[in-house]
Design an enzyme around this catalytic site. Sequence first.
Site, PDB file in Angstrom:
ATOM      1  N   CYS A 199     128.732 102.863  82.693  1.00 55.17           N
ATOM      2  CA  CYS A 199     128.921 101.449  82.380  1.00 55.17           C
ATOM      3  C   CYS A 199     129.378 100.642  83.594  1.00 55.17           C
ATOM      4  O   CYS A 199     129.178  99.433  83.636  1.00 55.17           O
ATOM      5  CB  CYS A 199     129.912 101.302  81.230  1.00 55.17           C
ATOM      6  SG  CYS A 199     129.444 102.308  79.811  1.00 55.17           S
ATOM      7  N   ALA A 212     124.012 117.404  67.922  1.00 52.92           N
ATOM      8  CA  ALA A 212     123.486 116.441  68.906  1.00 52.92           C
ATOM      9  C   ALA A 212     124.228 115.115  68.752  1.00 52.92           C
ATOM     10  O   ALA A 212     124.549 114.699  67.621  1.00 52.92           O
ATOM     11  CB  ALA A 212     121.987 116.232  68.719  1.00 52.92           C
ATOM     12  N   SER A 236     130.865 113.469  84.044  1.00 46.73           N
ATOM     13  CA  SER A 236     131.905 112.488  83.750  1.00 46.73           C
ATOM     14  C   SER A 236     131.960 111.309  84.723  1.00 46.73           C
ATOM     15  O   SER A 236     132.979 111.051  85.333  1.00 46.73           O
ATOM     16  CB  SER A 236     133.260 113.202  83.741  1.00 46.73           C
ATOM     17  OG  SER A 236     134.231 112.369  83.191  1.00 46.73           O
ATOM     18  N   ILE A 250     123.349 123.991  66.040  1.00 50.26           N
ATOM     19  CA  ILE A 250     123.081 123.028  67.126  1.00 50.26           C
ATOM     20  C   ILE A 250     123.442 121.605  66.678  1.00 50.26           C
ATOM     21  O   ILE A 250     122.952 121.120  65.652  1.00 50.26           O
ATOM     22  CB  ILE A 250     121.591 123.063  67.564  1.00 50.26           C
ATOM     23  CG1 ILE A 250     121.184 124.494  67.956  1.00 50.26           C
ATOM     24  CG2 ILE A 250     121.357 122.099  68.715  1.00 50.26           C
ATOM     25  CD1 ILE A 250     119.735 124.639  68.381  1.00 50.26           C
ATOM     26  N   ASP A 288     123.017 108.995  73.075  1.00 48.67           N
ATOM     27  CA  ASP A 288     121.789 108.191  73.137  1.00 48.67           C
ATOM     28  C   ASP A 288     120.568 108.935  72.602  1.00 48.67           C
ATOM     29  O   ASP A 288     119.564 108.305  72.257  1.00 48.67           O
ATOM     30  CB  ASP A 288     121.475 107.810  74.596  1.00 48.67           C
ATOM     31  CG  ASP A 288     122.464 106.822  75.174  1.00 48.67           C
ATOM     32  OD1 ASP A 288     123.381 106.397  74.450  1.00 48.67           O
ATOM     33  OD2 ASP A 288     122.325 106.477  76.358  1.00 48.67           O
ATOM     34  N   ARG A 309     140.741 120.759  72.929  1.00 50.99           N
ATOM     35  CA  ARG A 309     141.972 120.396  72.210  1.00 50.99           C
ATOM     36  C   ARG A 309     142.068 121.130  70.879  1.00 50.99           C
ATOM     37  O   ARG A 309     143.155 121.379  70.373  1.00 50.99           O
ATOM     38  CB  ARG A 309     142.042 118.884  71.979  1.00 50.99           C
ATOM     39  CG  ARG A 309     142.394 118.105  73.231  1.00 50.99           C
ATOM     40  CD  ARG A 309     142.773 116.666  72.915  1.00 50.99           C
ATOM     41  NE  ARG A 309     141.651 115.865  72.505  1.00 50.99           N
ATOM     42  CZ  ARG A 309     140.803 115.250  73.339  1.00 50.99           C
ATOM     43  NH1 ARG A 309     140.992 115.362  74.647  1.00 50.99           N
ATOM     44  NH2 ARG A 309     139.798 114.542  72.889  1.00 50.99           N
TER      45      ARG A 309
HETATM   46  C1  LIG Z   1     123.991 100.838  83.900  1.00 50.72           C
HETATM   47  C2  LIG Z   1     124.506 101.169  82.534  1.00 50.72           C
HETATM   48  C3  LIG Z   1     125.503 100.385  81.988  1.00 50.72           C
HETATM   49  C4  LIG Z   1     125.971 100.662  80.706  1.00 50.72           C
HETATM   50  N1  LIG Z   1     126.967  99.866  80.191  1.00 50.72           N
HETATM   51  C5  LIG Z   1     127.421 100.112  78.947  1.00 50.72           C
HETATM   52  C6  LIG Z   1     128.461  99.321  78.405  1.00 50.72           C
HETATM   53  O1  LIG Z   1     128.967  98.395  79.046  1.00 50.72           O
HETATM   54  N2  LIG Z   1     128.885  99.605  77.147  1.00 50.72           N
HETATM   55  C7  LIG Z   1     128.357 100.641  76.428  1.00 50.72           C
HETATM   56  O2  LIG Z   1     128.786 100.874  75.290  1.00 50.72           O
HETATM   57  N3  LIG Z   1     127.376 101.414  76.923  1.00 50.72           N
HETATM   58  C8  LIG Z   1     126.900 101.176  78.160  1.00 50.72           C
HETATM   59  N4  LIG Z   1     125.908 101.970  78.671  1.00 50.72           N
HETATM   60  C9  LIG Z   1     125.334 103.030  77.830  1.00 50.72           C
HETATM   61  C10 LIG Z   1     126.168 104.298  77.886  1.00 50.72           C
HETATM   62  O3  LIG Z   1     126.393 104.643  79.217  1.00 50.72           O
HETATM   63  C11 LIG Z   1     125.436 105.410  77.153  1.00 50.72           C
HETATM   64  O4  LIG Z   1     125.254 105.001  75.830  1.00 50.72           O
HETATM   65  C12 LIG Z   1     126.222 106.694  77.161  1.00 50.72           C
HETATM   66  O5  LIG Z   1     126.438 107.136  78.474  1.00 50.72           O
HETATM   67  C13 LIG Z   1     125.445 107.773  76.378  1.00 50.72           C
HETATM   68  O6  LIG Z   1     126.062 109.008  76.517  1.00 50.72           O
HETATM   69  P1  LIG Z   1     125.202 110.325  76.455  1.00 50.72           P
HETATM   70  O7  LIG Z   1     126.141 111.455  76.632  1.00 50.72           O
HETATM   71  O8  LIG Z   1     124.336 110.319  75.260  1.00 50.72           O
HETATM   72  O9  LIG Z   1     124.201 110.238  77.690  1.00 50.72           O
HETATM   73  P2  LIG Z   1     124.522 110.128  79.232  1.00 50.72           P
HETATM   74  O10 LIG Z   1     125.864 109.562  79.477  1.00 50.72           O
HETATM   75  O11 LIG Z   1     123.362 109.444  79.856  1.00 50.72           O
HETATM   76  O12 LIG Z   1     124.552 111.641  79.701  1.00 50.72           O
HETATM   77  C14 LIG Z   1     123.458 112.477  79.551  1.00 50.72           C
HETATM   78  C15 LIG Z   1     123.450 113.478  80.693  1.00 50.72           C
HETATM   79  O13 LIG Z   1     122.677 114.604  80.291  1.00 50.72           O
HETATM   80  C16 LIG Z   1     122.026 115.117  81.431  1.00 50.72           C
HETATM   81  N5  LIG Z   1     120.890 115.926  80.980  1.00 50.72           N
HETATM   82  C17 LIG Z   1     119.803 115.505  80.274  1.00 50.72           C
HETATM   83  N6  LIG Z   1     118.985 116.541  80.020  1.00 50.72           N
HETATM   84  C18 LIG Z   1     119.559 117.643  80.562  1.00 50.72           C
HETATM   85  C19 LIG Z   1     119.188 119.000  80.626  1.00 50.72           C
HETATM   86  N7  LIG Z   1     118.071 119.436  80.087  1.00 50.72           N
HETATM   87  N8  LIG Z   1     120.018 119.852  81.256  1.00 50.72           N
HETATM   88  C20 LIG Z   1     121.172 119.410  81.818  1.00 50.72           C
HETATM   89  N9  LIG Z   1     121.557 118.144  81.810  1.00 50.72           N
HETATM   90  C21 LIG Z   1     120.781 117.261  81.174  1.00 50.72           C
HETATM   91  C22 LIG Z   1     121.610 113.861  82.184  1.00 50.72           C
HETATM   92  O14 LIG Z   1     121.421 114.190  83.549  1.00 50.72           O
HETATM   93  C23 LIG Z   1     122.786 112.937  81.953  1.00 50.72           C
HETATM   94  O15 LIG Z   1     123.684 112.945  83.041  1.00 50.72           O
HETATM   95  C24 LIG Z   1     125.432 101.739  79.968  1.00 50.72           C
HETATM   96  C25 LIG Z   1     124.433 102.537  80.532  1.00 50.72           C
HETATM   97  C26 LIG Z   1     123.977 102.261  81.795  1.00 50.72           C
HETATM   98  C27 LIG Z   1     122.912 103.129  82.397  1.00 50.72           C
END
Ligand SMILES: Cc1cc2nc3c(=O)[nH]c(=O)nc-3n(C[C@H](O)[C@H](O)[C@H](O)COP(=O)(O)OP(=O)(O)OC[C@H]3O[C@@H](n4cnc5c(N)ncnc54)[C@H](O)[C@@H]3O)c2cc1C
Length: 566
Positions: A46, A280, A42, A278, A283, A25
Amino acid sequence: MTTTKRHLIIGGVAGGASTAARLRRLDEQAEIIMFERGPHVSFSNCCLPWHLSGTIADADTLVLMSPEQFWAQYRITARTGHEVIAISPAEKTITVKDVATGEATTEAYDTLTLSPGAAAIRPQIPGIDTNHVFTIRNVVDIDALQRHLVAKDAKEVVVVGAGFVGLEVAENLVHGGRKVTIIEALPQVLSPLDPELAAILHKELVDQGVDLHLGDSLVEIRNDEVELASGTVVKAEAVVMSVGVRPETALAKAAGLEIGTTGGIKVDENFRTSDPYIYAVGDAIEVTHRLTGKPSLLAMAGPAQRQARTAADHIYGRPTRNRGVIGSSVVQVFDYTAASTGLNEKQAKEAGVDYDFVYVIPGDSVGIMPDSKPLFFKLLFEKPTGRVLGAQAVGKGAADKRIDIIATLITMNGTLEDLADTELAYSPLYSTAKDVVIHAALVGQNILNGEFEQVPVTKVRELVESGAFIIDAREPDEYAAGHIRTAVNIPLSQFRDRLSEIPTDRPVYVHCRSSQRSYNQVRALGQLGVGNAVNISGSYLGICMEQWFEDQASNREPIVTEYNFA
Ligand SMILES: Cc1cc2nc3c(=O)[nH]c(=O)nc-3n(C[C@H](O)[C@H](O)[C@H](O)COP(=O)(O)OP(=O)(O)OC[C@H]3O[C@@H](n4cnc5c(N)ncnc54)[C@H](O)[C@@H]3O)c2cc1C
């Protein structure tokens, strides 16, 4: 010389996909590539638990956008099945491995954003690596668990860990027809809640048929059973480990990026790591708690998306301000909703904050309306400023709405006075003219002004055992239906004629059903100069909820003649 920017992103889910979309965007010309080692980008982490109940019947619908859609709609390249295995900050390149072929390639970047998420913790206990032990982070995981349950026609499932993921998984397994045992090492479920609020959920879980083991931990997983530290053996055709997550920092560490004291990737107020090119988010990073100023970890989707937008904005020179997190969450536990925001008592103590609290249980709508239910609501505030620090709400009605009000107030540094002054929408179906949160603010102001004293519901057993003088201010018929064994029934409607029965040489502790009548009695006694009256916050409803599970679990003698939960 090209001016087209090349933005690479590691991780294609909450933080990664949001960063990519925001970058697009801001710059229609940029080349944006997301690398995701799994088969999907994507997806809705949750919503994963709802596949286990069939609420989301088809696991494929958990995936919100395909790589093809990302390209067609946003010209974002989403390379699934590609794992980033190394970062070279000096050369501004990453090494990417094609998961299917093992082939490695090098990609150059102008900026790199890490959103690799967090890995589910798998404690190293015997049996942890057997194929009926599952963790849940993505669509592949939930699909594998559900397939296993169906293939084995599994009846009995053990869920280890009673955080919000464990509880959602447990509930959906129950709705899917399984018998569920929850094992939690802490003495309560949901650590963001204070014990007296968590206890309400303990009862609900047991009422819904869940076998709940608190204060016990898993020591061994065998073929069709697990053993706990207490020696208890529980049948288990599948085990779901949901004991928490650990930030994915291996790549960042290997690249020499700074890691914070909590174990998350260290970022500045613009979500930039120790390398200026870089970023970040999500989580994997260490966040700052807005109220304590202390570093912490927070694995939630809302903050991940907010951080992603901020990082992308900063990449394009837009002014940004990372003001930290407050930690808001909500979870459904069968018929209840449990929500919290900001600090609980444990966190406030750890942070050395001078605080006090309000615990009230008003109706969530006008009492004579058909769906009116008690809402258990706790509010923490700072002394002497009255700044609101946190809140917890548990109830069958709209607990989330109350917590969202408090989260908004905390974000704006609001005080009890601000909260008491907030003009909320009201109709008898949705709230009361003096909504729960306003009610709590008014009680909080009285406490802050030193107008009356209170004891927490968690101290009542101690009061009973130490022979304290306890007044039950409810009517005789309510008292007859169940009361604290040592309490004297002096109702609000009678106490003015029975003052001589109230000792004046020691504190008297007053409760009613939900603290409203007891509060009025305490105020009146204070003004009449009779005794040193102290209100029992939470009153009989709060006492019964707080005591019940522990009474059942430990077989101790109840302090009440009959419980009352309505
Ligand atoms: C079952 C469940 C229910 C949840 N419910 C809620 C909720 O109700 N409310 C809420 O606020 N939060 C909830 N969460 C938490 C929320 O999903 C996470 O906080 C959020 O997805 C974090 O986003 P992220 O991008 O940091 O990590 P993620 O969404 O986990 O994405 C990280 C991605 O990076 C990829 N990856 C990692 N290392 C590499 C690499 N070296 N090369 C390529 N790819 C890589 C992984 O495969 C993963 O798919 C829930 C989580 C789970 C598991």
